[in-house]
Scaffold this active site. Structure first.
Site, mmCIF file in Angstrom:
data_model
loop_
_atom_site.group_PDB
_atom_site.id
_atom_site.type_symbol
_atom_site.label_atom_id
_atom_site.label_comp_id
_atom_site.label_asym_id
_atom_site.label_seq_id
_atom_site.Cartn_x
_atom_site.Cartn_y
_atom_site.Cartn_z
ATOM 1 N N ASP A 1 -19.439 -37.816 28.548
ATOM 2 C CA ASP A 1 -20.143 -39.030 28.954
ATOM 3 C C ASP A 1 -21.626 -38.696 28.980
ATOM 4 O O ASP A 1 -22.050 -37.730 29.626
ATOM 5 C CB ASP A 1 -19.671 -39.573 30.303
ATOM 6 N N TYR B 1 -29.654 -43.119 20.005
ATOM 7 C CA TYR B 1 -31.102 -43.202 20.250
ATOM 8 C C TYR B 1 -31.894 -42.080 19.554
ATOM 9 O O TYR B 1 -33.092 -41.937 19.799
ATOM 10 C CB TYR B 1 -31.386 -43.133 21.758
ATOM 11 N N ASP B 2 -31.230 -41.275 18.711
ATOM 12 C CA ASP B 2 -31.925 -40.145 18.077
ATOM 13 C C ASP B 2 -33.244 -40.511 17.387
ATOM 14 O O ASP B 2 -34.217 -39.756 17.491
ATOM 15 C CB ASP B 2 -30.994 -39.428 17.086
HETATM 16 P P1 ITT Z 1 -16.961 -42.696 23.913
HETATM 17 O O1 ITT Z 1 -16.891 -43.258 25.315
HETATM 18 O O2 ITT Z 1 -15.803 -43.101 23.033
HETATM 19 O O3 ITT Z 1 -17.231 -41.218 23.880
HETATM 20 P P2 ITT Z 1 -19.562 -44.052 23.756
HETATM 21 O O4 ITT Z 1 -20.580 -44.125 22.666
HETATM 22 O O5 ITT Z 1 -19.214 -45.354 24.436
HETATM 23 O O6 ITT Z 1 -18.236 -43.356 23.151
HETATM 24 P P3 ITT Z 1 -20.844 -43.081 26.163
HETATM 25 O O7 ITT Z 1 -20.327 -44.165 27.048
HETATM 26 O O8 ITT Z 1 -20.889 -41.670 26.682
HETATM 27 O O9 ITT Z 1 -19.996 -42.992 24.815
HETATM 28 O O10 ITT Z 1 -22.285 -43.545 25.686
HETATM 29 C C1 ITT Z 1 -23.225 -42.620 25.292
HETATM 30 C C2 ITT Z 1 -24.333 -43.330 24.549
HETATM 31 O O11 ITT Z 1 -25.545 -42.608 24.780
HETATM 32 C C3 ITT Z 1 -24.094 -43.299 23.049
HETATM 33 O O12 ITT Z 1 -23.428 -44.468 22.586
HETATM 34 C C4 ITT Z 1 -25.518 -43.189 22.507
HETATM 35 O O13 ITT Z 1 -26.073 -44.467 22.427
HETATM 36 C C5 ITT Z 1 -26.232 -42.404 23.585
HETATM 37 N N1 ITT Z 1 -26.255 -40.964 23.258
HETATM 38 C C6 ITT Z 1 -25.556 -39.951 23.851
HETATM 39 N N2 ITT Z 1 -25.808 -38.774 23.272
HETATM 40 C C7 ITT Z 1 -26.680 -39.037 22.277
HETATM 41 C C8 ITT Z 1 -27.305 -38.243 21.294
HETATM 42 O O14 ITT Z 1 -27.064 -36.945 21.182
HETATM 43 N N3 ITT Z 1 -28.129 -38.855 20.455
HETATM 44 C C9 ITT Z 1 -28.390 -40.170 20.514
HETATM 45 N N4 ITT Z 1 -27.819 -41.004 21.392
HETATM 46 C C10 ITT Z 1 -26.976 -40.440 22.274
#
Ligand code: ITT
Length: 203
Positions: free
Chosen positions: A66, A157-158
């Protein structure tokens, strides 16, 4: 060792694969997304809920991620809402014209427009669960939000995150450069340290 990644986010899964597979882990991807009903209020709660739900469905030692971005000027947002930031009431909703990632970025840049304070951090909690036991690790990387999206690499957001000490966004850095300094890269290395010392505990 087989590890199920409790995620359907292709960007995340690719990062787990490229770090874990060369080390001999078999990375398993879920066939379908499990809607985790009770959304927690912290990254840890959410990671824990996802790990447990996916483990119960697949029965394979499971690693949940998460994560999110926190922009100091609007902290704690996007935060735990990072993946659906475009759609929440805070700061007004944003229409999805192409992808959710693009709508999220558009909203973030709109809320930070004209602001001097552009510092931010990516954070992640990884929760590893093997049925009757589990543990978590955290990772973080500090940086700042660019004025405009730059670069095609990575996900989420990369294109707008410039890590401290760099002038390129994560969208412009190579995967290897990102993994070396990213929140996820750091957390995965902590996870590896622990799992190395736990041989035979999680099978
Ligand atoms: P899962 O729950 O299936 O893993 P999700 O995308 O909904 O997928 P999260 O609720 O953890 O997962 O949301 C994390 C969000 O934060 C993700 O969708 C990206 O927008 C952002 N994010 C996390 N790590 C990132 C990274 O390394 N680079 C860019 N954006 C990132």
């Amino acid at each position: 060792m087989r590890i199920l990644i409790a995620s359907t986010n292709k960007g995340k899964i690719e990062e787990f694969r490229r770090i874990l597979e060369p080390l001999g882990f078999e990375v398993v991807e879920p066939k379908e997304k499990i809607e985790v009903e009770e959304r927690g209020e912290t990254f840890l709660e959410n990671a824990c809920l996802k790990a447990k739900a996916y483990f119960e469905r697949y029965g394979i030692p499971t690693l949940a991620d998460d994560s999110g971005l926190i922009a100091d000027a609007i902290s704690p947002y996007p935060g735990i809402y990072s993946s659906r930031f475009y759609s929440i009431d805070f700061g007004g909703k944003e229409e999805v014209k192409t992808t959710k990632d693009e709508a999220n970025i558009r909203k973030l840049l709109r809320l930070l427009k004209g602001k001097k304070e552009r510092s931010a951090k990516f954070v992640v909690v990884l929760f590893f669960y093997g049925g009757d036991r589990g543990f978590f690790v955290e990772g973080e990387v500090r940086g700042r939000i660019s004025e405009e999206p730059r670069g095609e690499k990575g996900f989420g957001y990369d294109p707008v995150f410039i890590p401290e000490g760099y002038d390129k966004t994560f969208g412009e850095l190579t995967p290897e450069e990102k993994d070396r300094i990213s929140h996820r890269g750091r957390a995965i290395r902590k996870f590896l340290e622990i799992i190395k010392g736990c041989e035979g505990v999680f099978t």
